[in-house]
Design an enzyme around this catalytic site. Structure first.
Site, PDB file in Angstrom:
ATOM      1  N   HIS A   1     -32.747  79.871  65.869  1.00  0.00           N
ATOM      2  CA  HIS A   1     -32.431  81.177  66.441  1.00  0.00           C
ATOM      3  C   HIS A   1     -33.638  81.832  67.102  1.00  0.00           C
ATOM      4  O   HIS A   1     -34.190  82.796  66.586  1.00  0.00           O
ATOM      5  CB  HIS A   1     -31.871  82.065  65.326  1.00  0.00           C
ATOM      6  CG  HIS A   1     -31.393  83.396  65.769  1.00  0.00           C
ATOM      7  ND1 HIS A   1     -30.998  83.665  67.061  1.00  0.00           N
ATOM      8  CD2 HIS A   1     -31.251  84.558  65.083  1.00  0.00           C
ATOM      9  CE1 HIS A   1     -30.642  84.940  67.145  1.00  0.00           C
ATOM     10  NE2 HIS A   1     -30.788  85.498  65.958  1.00  0.00           N
TER      11      HIS A   1
ATOM     12  N   CYS B   1     -28.775  78.770  55.858  1.00  0.00           N
ATOM     13  CA  CYS B   1     -29.579  79.558  56.801  1.00  0.00           C
ATOM     14  C   CYS B   1     -29.841  78.745  58.062  1.00  0.00           C
ATOM     15  O   CYS B   1     -30.029  77.535  57.994  1.00  0.00           O
ATOM     16  CB  CYS B   1     -30.925  79.910  56.176  1.00  0.00           C
ATOM     17  SG  CYS B   1     -30.798  80.674  54.550  1.00  0.00           S
TER      18      CYS B   1
ATOM     19  N   LYS C   1     -27.069  77.252  63.384  1.00  0.00           N
ATOM     20  CA  LYS C   1     -27.388  76.394  62.241  1.00  0.00           C
ATOM     21  C   LYS C   1     -28.245  75.217  62.682  1.00  0.00           C
ATOM     22  O   LYS C   1     -29.205  74.865  62.013  1.00  0.00           O
ATOM     23  CB  LYS C   1     -26.093  75.901  61.584  1.00  0.00           C
ATOM     24  CG  LYS C   1     -26.316  75.009  60.381  1.00  0.00           C
ATOM     25  CD  LYS C   1     -26.753  75.824  59.184  1.00  0.00           C
ATOM     26  CE  LYS C   1     -27.499  75.022  58.133  1.00  0.00           C
ATOM     27  NZ  LYS C   1     -28.863  74.642  58.495  1.00  0.00           N
TER      28      LYS C   1
ATOM     29  N   CYS D   1     -30.657  90.598  67.887  1.00  0.00           N
ATOM     30  CA  CYS D   1     -30.152  89.247  68.170  1.00  0.00           C
ATOM     31  C   CYS D   1     -29.217  89.221  69.363  1.00  0.00           C
ATOM     32  O   CYS D   1     -28.809  88.156  69.813  1.00  0.00           O
ATOM     33  CB  CYS D   1     -29.468  88.679  66.937  1.00  0.00           C
ATOM     34  SG  CYS D   1     -30.564  88.676  65.513  1.00  0.00           S
TER      35      CYS D   1
END
Lengths: 486, 400
Positions: free
Chosen positions: B346, B214, B342, B88
């Site tokens: 992502h 998530c 959020k 990430c």
């Protein structure tokens, strides 16, 4: 004198009520109602004959030196591999040496007793001081069949040798008959039976009597001499008829475990024997008969040593660790008899890298970690460089068998997103007994059962199954530690 | 002692696509969109770019290996293009490489661009892949991101003796705040405010994380063009300089995964990376000196623990700050002013650069009033890739 040194049993956590099977499938063959009694033990989705044999083996060798084992025999009719010695996977999982005799005993329901005989003869002949027999079976009946009702999953194990025996081996008698009461061809998944009446009368009815008479004649004994009699027979009426005809002592014939476990195939006579040994007293004489394409009859006499073995092994405590499998379809999916949607994560290609598996075999199959010679830090997997930041020594690891150590829950989750045959998939970090941590799958529990700090033990399970290449890969998972019964 | 990166490189221009379900766009389209905005902002021509680094993570459904795909998609003028892949942190790694390229004097102007097209995977969440090497397939659970990070919550509740309902409430407050900010951001994927009740009652993904704990699965791309402060002043005399103050990272040593010293709730790599980053940037009291942050809120619990790891909240004290609104847009240290992972989702390779984009816009006061952080001077971005016990952390600090 050769004999049994220790015994172990294993019954999977889940039990399927036979009336639940009948409720789902009785419509196709109403006669199955006649056998729809009690419940059968059903291996979890990550269990098979081999993992249950290992579980029983772990139960059996607890407290004994694994390095003192000179032979490992695996008995089953449902081995995960036709070619690739299954016994070697069992041996590796149990952490034995690599210079051992190993063999698979298979293709008959008496494979378990035959393996036990071979082990007794191996040590008696001076082949080695101790031999381990691990049996497990997970047979399949066709959906809606009588066999589906009857077959249960279980494992049993015996450590055999010449010294400190808890039950001395007195002798045996075997017969070999190509009597095809049932069979499974090389490419068949399911058992196929011939007519019941013939099996009852000619099969069980004659062969068991023949074997008992044979061993009695050989040893100068009578059927009434035995304090405990162990033999499988799935027909209740035939069993009662045999008992009466043989003249066994009142109460000597052991519970066949059919109502609690089902018929666990090659493991069954050994499972019954392990159960019988739980309350056996010194001096008792035990008769064990394995039936299947003929019979093996073995006679043992219990020694004083049995009192020293303790009660922390056997079958009863596994029977007590029971959870109902309330969904018949779950069983069908777990046995891969129908395909369920596992989501895209379940379609991940799982081709096995065999050379990698070979290099990592000690860690993967035997859950060997490393203990750094320089700083004493325990770690898994064992690596070239010590993970302790204050140490960092290179090539300093001594291998250590972690499978029997267990640990405690450090963190956990129940994951609905992960591909699982029993979602939500429970996994988390385990603090290993002796130090270190491991992120691993949990099984035989749900996230609701878990809390941080809870004691867990390790169980050898199916890690991955590759349906494309029909390859099962195994690893260890954490299960809530078994509470002692009674 | 190395003198560090502080004030040696300036951001000349940045671009960022709208994040979301970009069904009509491929990776190449997204790259073109982000690159176009960055180029326009930077006031340079393509031939001025002397080197490029590309942040991307999931090769199979994205841009493949290496830098060729990106060079072709943008028709870059035969400069060296390198793929930077580090979980990430990939986007920030691309940025770091470009910044180091300029700072070293090896080039005057460099491009960092990140992209990921997750909606072409077919997965809700990230797909399976042997991210830690093939052998870990045989050891590790077939875990997912939510499952890995959910363990922070069970360990946190146990370590501090907090009932899980209370942890759930704090986590919900984190998501609630980000949704409020994201709702005001036209480039965000999820643009609806949600109530605390909705968040707490949302379906369980990985205990104790519900779906609103998530971040989303989105497509997106973001880009930065960096150069020396001298050149930046020359090219854009009317723009305030947004300079790089620190770029630091840390990768797990393996100690967390196997050792006994780790507490399971603090992420040691974030602690190490932030310690180094504050030193490089000359920050003594991050709680007071940092104006705003974009942190790696892959899950609400990650953001909560990160506040402690960054030294903003005391250990065990993040819940109190979160409840007090300390990290709200109008709080003392706004966190996720753009809506965070959020609301943006992502797209792994793009996220670090997307966070920097927000800091850049805020510092230049280019965001609408309703979302503008008050008097920003220093912005911090943080990425955490892998899982709590085995990860890479990257931290960037930029400022005026």
């Amino acid at each position: 004198m050769a004999g049994l040194i220790s015994y172990g049993g294993y019954v999977p956590r889940y039990r399927l009520n036979c009336m639940a099977i009948f409720g789902a499938m009785g419509w196709i063959n109403p006669v199955t109602l006649t056998v729809a009694r009690g419940e059968k033990a059903v291996g979890n989705f990550d269990e098979d004959a081999l993992t249950m044999a290992v579980a029983a083996g772990m139960d059996c060798v607890r407290g004994f030196d694994r390095c003192g084992i000179d032979a490992v025999y695996f008995a089953t009719t449902t081995a995960p591999f036709k070619e690739r010695l299954n016994a070697n996977i069992v041996a590796s999982a149990l952490g034995t040496r690599e210079d051992v005799r190993s063999a698979d005993y298979t293709a008959s329901l008496k494979a378990g007793t035959t393996a036990l005989l071979s082990a007794l003869e191996f040590t008696a002949a001076g082949g080695g001081s101790r031999a381990l027999v691990c049996a497990g079976d997970q047979r399949l009946g066709k959906i809606g069949s009588v066999q589906e009702m009857l077959f249960g999953d279980a494992g049993a194990a015996f450590l055999v040798g010449e010294e400190n025996v808890i039950a001395e081996f007195k002798g045996s008698y075997s017969t070999a008959h190509d009597f095809v009461d049932h069979l499974r061809g090389a490419n068949s998944l399911y058992d196929r039976m011939w007519e019941d009446r013939w099996i009852r009368e000619v099969g069980y009815g004659q062969f068991i009597a023949e074997a008992v008479a044979g061993v009695c004649a050989k040893l100068g004994m009578t059927a009434a001499d035995f304090d405990k009699v162990v033999y499988p027979c799935t027909y209740g009426s035939t069993r009662r008829k045999i008992d009466r005809g043989m003249g066994f002592k009142e109460g000597a014939v052991q519970d066949d475990l059919l109502a609690a476990v089902g018929d666990s195939g090659a493991a069954h006579p050994l499972l019954m024997l392990a159960k019988a040994l739980e309350d056996a007293r010194p001096g008792e004489k035990i008769l064990v008969v394995g039936y299947g394409s003929g019979c093996d009859a073995l006679v043992f006499e219990v020694t004083e040593a049995i009192t020293a073995l303790g009660k922390d092994r056997g079958v009863s405590r596994w029977l007590a660790r029971r959870a109902e499998l309330d969904n018949y379809l779950k069983y069908i999916v777990w046995r891969r008899l129908i395909q369920a949607d596992m989501g895209m994560r379940g379609e991940f290609d799982l081709e096995t890298r065999w050379s990698l598996i070979w290099r990592e075999r000690k860690a993967m199959l035997g859950l060997h970690g490393g203990i750094c010679r320089a700083c004493g830090t325990q770690q898994f997997p064992p690596e070239r460089v010590c993970a302790n930041p204050a140490c960092g020594a290179v090539d300093s690891m001594d291998l250590v068998y972690l499978a029997d150590r267990g640990g405690r829950v450090f963190s956990y989750t129940g994951d609905m997103l992960a591909a699982s045959y029993d979602p939500p998939a429970a996994y988390g970090n385990i603090e290993l007994g002796g130090g270190g941590k491991m992120l691993m799958d949990f099984t035989d529990c749900t996230a609701d059962d878990l809390e941080v700090g809870m004691p867990m033990e390790f169980s050898f399970r199916i890690k991955l199954y590759d349906p494309k290449r029909d390859v099962t890969n195994y690893f260890w998972k954490a299960v809530p530690a078994l509470q002692e019964v009674g | 002692m190395a003198e560090g990166i502080k004030d040696k490189v300036a951001i000349l221009g940045m671009g960022c696509t709208r994040f979301g379900e970009r069904w009509d766009m491929g990776s190449d389209d997204l790259l073109v969109e982000a690159f176009g905005e960055a180029m326009e902002d930077a006031c340079i021509e393509k031939k001025d770019i002397q080197a490029a680094w590309v942040g991307s993570h999931i090769t199979e459904i994205n841009i493949g290996k290496g830098g060729v795909y990106v060079a072709n998609a943008l028709h870059l003028p035969r400069v060296q293009v390198t793929r930077a892949e580090n979980f990430c942190a990939s986007g920030t790694e691309a940025f770091r490489a470009a910044v180091y390229g300029v700072a070293s004097g090896a080039c005057d102007i460099a491009l960092a661009i990140g992209v990921e097209k997750l909606k072409d995977t077919g997965y809700g969440g990230l797909p399976n892949y042997p991210g830690f090497g093939q052998e870990f397939l045989y050891y590790l659970p077939m875990a997912t991101g939510p499952g890995f990070f959910a363990q922070l919550a069970t360990a946190y509740a146990s370590k501090y003796g907090i009932p899980m309902e209370k942890v759930k409430e704090t986590m919900a407050r984190v998501s609630w705040k980000s949704h409020r900010n994201g709702a005001r951001n036209p480039k965000a994927h999820l643009r609806r405010e949600v109530s605390m009740e909705q968040i707490i009652g949302s379906p369980m993904i990985a205990y104790p994380l519900g779906i609103f704990d998530c971040c989303g699965v989105s497509d997106g791309s973001a880009a930065a063009i960096v150069t020396t402060p001298e050149l930046a002043r020359k090219i854009k005399p009317n723009q305030e300089l947004v300079k790089v103050k620190a770029l630091q990272g840390s990768v797990s040593s393996g100690e967390e995964y196997v050792g006994d010293l780790w507490d399971g709730v603090g992420i040691p790599t974030t602690r190490e990376a932030s310690r180094k980053a504050y030193a490089e940037a000359g920050i003594k009291d991050p709680r007071r000196e940092i104006s705003m942050m974009e942190v790696h809120d892959c899950f609400s619990i990650t953001e909560m623990c990160t506040m402690e790891d960054l030294g903003i909240s005391p250990n065990g004290g993040a819940a109190e700050d979160i409840a007090a609104g300390f990290f709200d847009l109008d709080g003392e240290l706004p966190c996720q002013p753009d809506g965070g992972l959020k609301c943006f989702g992502h797209p792994i390779g793009a996220s670090g650069l997307r966070m920097l984009y927000e800091m850049y816009l805020q510092l230049l006061r280019r965001v609408p009033e309703e979302r503008q952080v008050k008097d920003p001077e220093i912005g911090l971005t943080h990425n955490l890739g892998g899982h709590p016990a085995q990860n890479v952390c990257s931290i960037a600090i930029v400022g005026l």
